[in-house]
Scaffold this active site. Structure first.
Site, PDB file in Angstrom:
ATOM      1  N   GLY A  47      -2.502 -81.072  -7.669  1.00 24.12           N
ATOM      2  CA  GLY A  47      -2.531 -82.394  -7.446  1.00 24.12           C
ATOM      3  C   GLY A  47      -3.535 -83.029  -6.337  1.00 24.12           C
ATOM      4  O   GLY A  47      -3.860 -84.121  -6.414  1.00 24.12           O
ATOM      5  N   GLU A 102      -1.908 -81.626   0.852  1.00 27.81           N
ATOM      6  CA  GLU A 102      -0.989 -81.797  -0.142  1.00 27.81           C
ATOM      7  C   GLU A 102      -1.369 -83.141  -0.766  1.00 27.81           C
ATOM      8  O   GLU A 102      -1.862 -84.052  -0.274  1.00 27.81           O
ATOM      9  CB  GLU A 102       0.445 -81.646   0.415  1.00 27.81           C
ATOM     10  CG  GLU A 102       0.806 -80.432   0.422  1.00 27.81           C
ATOM     11  CD  GLU A 102       1.603 -80.021  -0.790  1.00 27.81           C
ATOM     12  OE1 GLU A 102       1.312 -80.842  -2.067  1.00 27.81           O
ATOM     13  OE2 GLU A 102       2.491 -79.260  -0.957  1.00 27.81           O
ATOM     14  N   ASP A 103      -0.790 -83.276  -2.354  1.00 26.78           N
ATOM     15  CA  ASP A 103      -1.218 -84.617  -2.956  1.00 26.78           C
ATOM     16  C   ASP A 103       0.256 -85.304  -2.351  1.00 26.78           C
ATOM     17  O   ASP A 103       0.010 -86.507  -1.948  1.00 26.78           O
ATOM     18  CB  ASP A 103      -1.030 -84.606  -4.196  1.00 26.78           C
ATOM     19  CG  ASP A 103       0.085 -83.548  -4.855  1.00 26.78           C
ATOM     20  OD1 ASP A 103       0.864 -82.931  -3.947  1.00 26.78           O
ATOM     21  OD2 ASP A 103       0.061 -83.424  -5.927  1.00 26.78           O
ATOM     22  N   ASP A 106       7.759 -84.410  -1.418  1.00 25.14           N
ATOM     23  CA  ASP A 106       8.918 -84.835  -1.730  1.00 25.14           C
ATOM     24  C   ASP A 106      10.073 -84.603  -1.089  1.00 25.14           C
ATOM     25  O   ASP A 106      10.480 -84.826   0.043  1.00 25.14           O
ATOM     26  CB  ASP A 106       8.999 -84.831  -3.365  1.00 25.14           C
ATOM     27  CG  ASP A 106      10.141 -85.454  -4.193  1.00 25.14           C
ATOM     28  OD1 ASP A 106      10.836 -86.132  -3.609  1.00 25.14           O
ATOM     29  OD2 ASP A 106      10.001 -85.298  -5.357  1.00 25.14           O
ATOM     30  N   PHE A 156       8.728 -92.010  -8.831  1.00 21.63           N
ATOM     31  CA  PHE A 156       7.874 -91.063  -9.249  1.00 21.63           C
ATOM     32  C   PHE A 156       6.519 -91.752  -9.664  1.00 21.63           C
ATOM     33  O   PHE A 156       6.309 -92.705 -10.210  1.00 21.63           O
ATOM     34  CB  PHE A 156       8.433 -90.360 -10.830  1.00 21.63           C
ATOM     35  CG  PHE A 156       7.490 -89.431 -11.421  1.00 21.63           C
ATOM     36  CD1 PHE A 156       7.443 -88.087 -10.672  1.00 21.63           C
ATOM     37  CD2 PHE A 156       6.680 -89.614 -12.569  1.00 21.63           C
ATOM     38  CE1 PHE A 156       6.485 -87.049 -11.256  1.00 21.63           C
ATOM     39  CE2 PHE A 156       5.861 -88.659 -13.013  1.00 21.63           C
ATOM     40  CZ  PHE A 156       5.872 -87.313 -12.327  1.00 21.63           C
ATOM     41  N   VAL A 157       5.310 -90.912  -9.074  1.00 24.40           N
ATOM     42  CA  VAL A 157       4.192 -91.560  -8.933  1.00 24.40           C
ATOM     43  C   VAL A 157       2.988 -90.741  -9.845  1.00 24.40           C
ATOM     44  O   VAL A 157       3.294 -89.576  -9.916  1.00 24.40           O
ATOM     45  CB  VAL A 157       3.574 -91.668  -7.577  1.00 24.40           C
ATOM     46  CG1 VAL A 157       4.432 -92.939  -7.011  1.00 24.40           C
ATOM     47  CG2 VAL A 157       3.530 -90.581  -6.801  1.00 24.40           C
ATOM     48  N   ASP A 163       0.022 -85.998 -11.876  1.00 23.07           N
ATOM     49  CA  ASP A 163       0.254 -85.892 -13.351  1.00 23.07           C
ATOM     50  C   ASP A 163       1.686 -86.378 -13.560  1.00 23.07           C
ATOM     51  O   ASP A 163       2.586 -86.023 -12.724  1.00 23.07           O
ATOM     52  CB  ASP A 163      -0.076 -84.658 -13.910  1.00 23.07           C
ATOM     53  CG  ASP A 163       0.899 -83.513 -13.580  1.00 23.07           C
ATOM     54  OD1 ASP A 163       1.453 -83.436 -12.474  1.00 23.07           O
ATOM     55  OD2 ASP A 163       1.448 -82.878 -14.737  1.00 23.07           O
TER      56      ASP A 163
HETATM   57  P1  5GP Z   1       8.683 -80.902  -2.985  1.00 22.16           P
HETATM   58  O1  5GP Z   1       8.961 -79.412  -2.942  1.00 22.16           O
HETATM   59  O2  5GP Z   1       8.311 -81.466  -1.649  1.00 22.16           O
HETATM   60  O3  5GP Z   1       9.974 -81.422  -3.636  1.00 22.16           O
HETATM   61  O4  5GP Z   1       7.975 -81.383  -4.219  1.00 22.16           O
HETATM   62  C1  5GP Z   1       6.306 -81.378  -3.961  1.00 22.16           C
HETATM   63  C2  5GP Z   1       5.811 -81.159  -5.278  1.00 22.16           C
HETATM   64  O5  5GP Z   1       6.366 -81.906  -6.073  1.00 22.16           O
HETATM   65  C3  5GP Z   1       4.331 -81.931  -4.863  1.00 22.16           C
HETATM   66  O6  5GP Z   1       3.377 -80.937  -4.460  1.00 22.16           O
HETATM   67  C4  5GP Z   1       4.068 -82.228  -6.457  1.00 22.16           C
HETATM   68  O7  5GP Z   1       3.412 -81.364  -7.189  1.00 22.16           O
HETATM   69  C5  5GP Z   1       5.087 -82.356  -6.949  1.00 22.16           C
HETATM   70  N1  5GP Z   1       5.737 -84.052  -6.788  1.00 22.16           N
HETATM   71  C6  5GP Z   1       6.883 -84.552  -6.041  1.00 22.16           C
HETATM   72  N2  5GP Z   1       6.764 -85.800  -6.392  1.00 22.16           N
HETATM   73  C7  5GP Z   1       5.932 -86.032  -7.384  1.00 22.16           C
HETATM   74  C8  5GP Z   1       5.710 -87.363  -7.707  1.00 22.16           C
HETATM   75  O8  5GP Z   1       6.261 -88.493  -7.604  1.00 22.16           O
HETATM   76  N3  5GP Z   1       4.814 -87.562  -8.812  1.00 22.16           N
HETATM   77  C9  5GP Z   1       4.268 -86.103  -9.109  1.00 22.16           C
HETATM   78  N4  5GP Z   1       3.180 -86.339 -10.199  1.00 22.16           N
HETATM   79  N5  5GP Z   1       4.462 -84.961  -8.620  1.00 22.16           N
HETATM   80  C10 5GP Z   1       5.233 -84.958  -7.575  1.00 22.16           C
END
Ligand code: 5GP
Length: 178
Positions: A47, A102-103, A106, A156-157, A163
């Site tokens: 991402g 990081e993109d 979450d 969710f984006v 993606d």
């Molecule tokens: P976390 O471990 O913080 O819950 O998730 C992080 C990863 O989940 C991000 O690096 C990304 O790949 C994915 N992610 C979290 N939220 C989103 C979202 O809203 N859209 C997309 N496309 N990926 C997300």
């Protein structure tokens, strides 16, 4: 403005120009904070690829760039809770200043996993730069998270590298699920 990605409808959340302006601001902070250092940027694929490309073009200090690949979404719209590690780091980070790019953060689980893993390699410092942050979703607060582009809601984006079912990464703007 609305767009369809795979089987879901999305509406525009952050326009491309706004993203670029914010990235230039973040890069300016990095240029000041790391003025006397040669940091290693570690992009978290997939991402981050557009974000790190635009960010690095605005960084004027000497630096190195490398990538790792982690995933926790597996093509859906909710985190799976399991982290899949696809490629290991290629550069030695011992005694180096690391900036993870990081993109989106979450729950914070992916980032926490990566930060812990990198500390085992004895870097001089670790900071995190994320384009997006969902503060209301965070389960683990990561104190290394220093640079954030935009705080967003629990949507969710997609777009600008992010993606849904591997599609939508090419969109210039960031969209949220309707
Ligand atoms: P976390 O471990 O913080 O819950 O998730 C992080 C990863 O989940 C991000 O690096 C990304 O790949 C994915 N992610 C979290 N939220 C989103 C979202 O809203 N859209 C997309 N496309 N990926 C997300």
């Amino acid at each position: 403005m609305k767009t369809t990605v795979a089987d879901l409808e999305f509406e525009k959340l952050i326009p491309h120009d706004t993203i670029q302006t914010r990235i230039a601001e973040i890069a300016e902070h990095l240029n000041e904070d790391y003025a006397d250092k040669t940091p290693i940027f570690i992009g978290v694929l997939n991402g981050c690829f557009l974000f790190i490309a635009d960010l690095i073009k605005n960084v004027s200090i000497p630096c190195e760039v490398t990538f790792t690949k982690l995933a926790s979404y597996y093509g859906g719209t909710a985190t799976s809770g399991k982290i899949r590690e696809d490629i290991d780091l290629v550069l030695d980070i011992k005694d180096r200043h690391v900036i993870i790019v990081e993109d989106i953060v979450d729950t914070g689980n992916t980032l926490n996993y990566l930060v812990e893993k990198l500390y085992q390699r004895n870097p001089a410092s670790i900071k995190v730069c994320s384009l997006l942050l969902k503060p209301m979703s965070m389960e683990i607060s990561v104190e290394e998270l220093e640079y954030v582009g935009f705080n967003i809601g629990n949507d969710f984006v997609v777009g600008y590298g992010l993606d849904y079912k591997e599609q939508g990464r090419n969109l210039r703007d960031i969209y949220k699920k309707v």
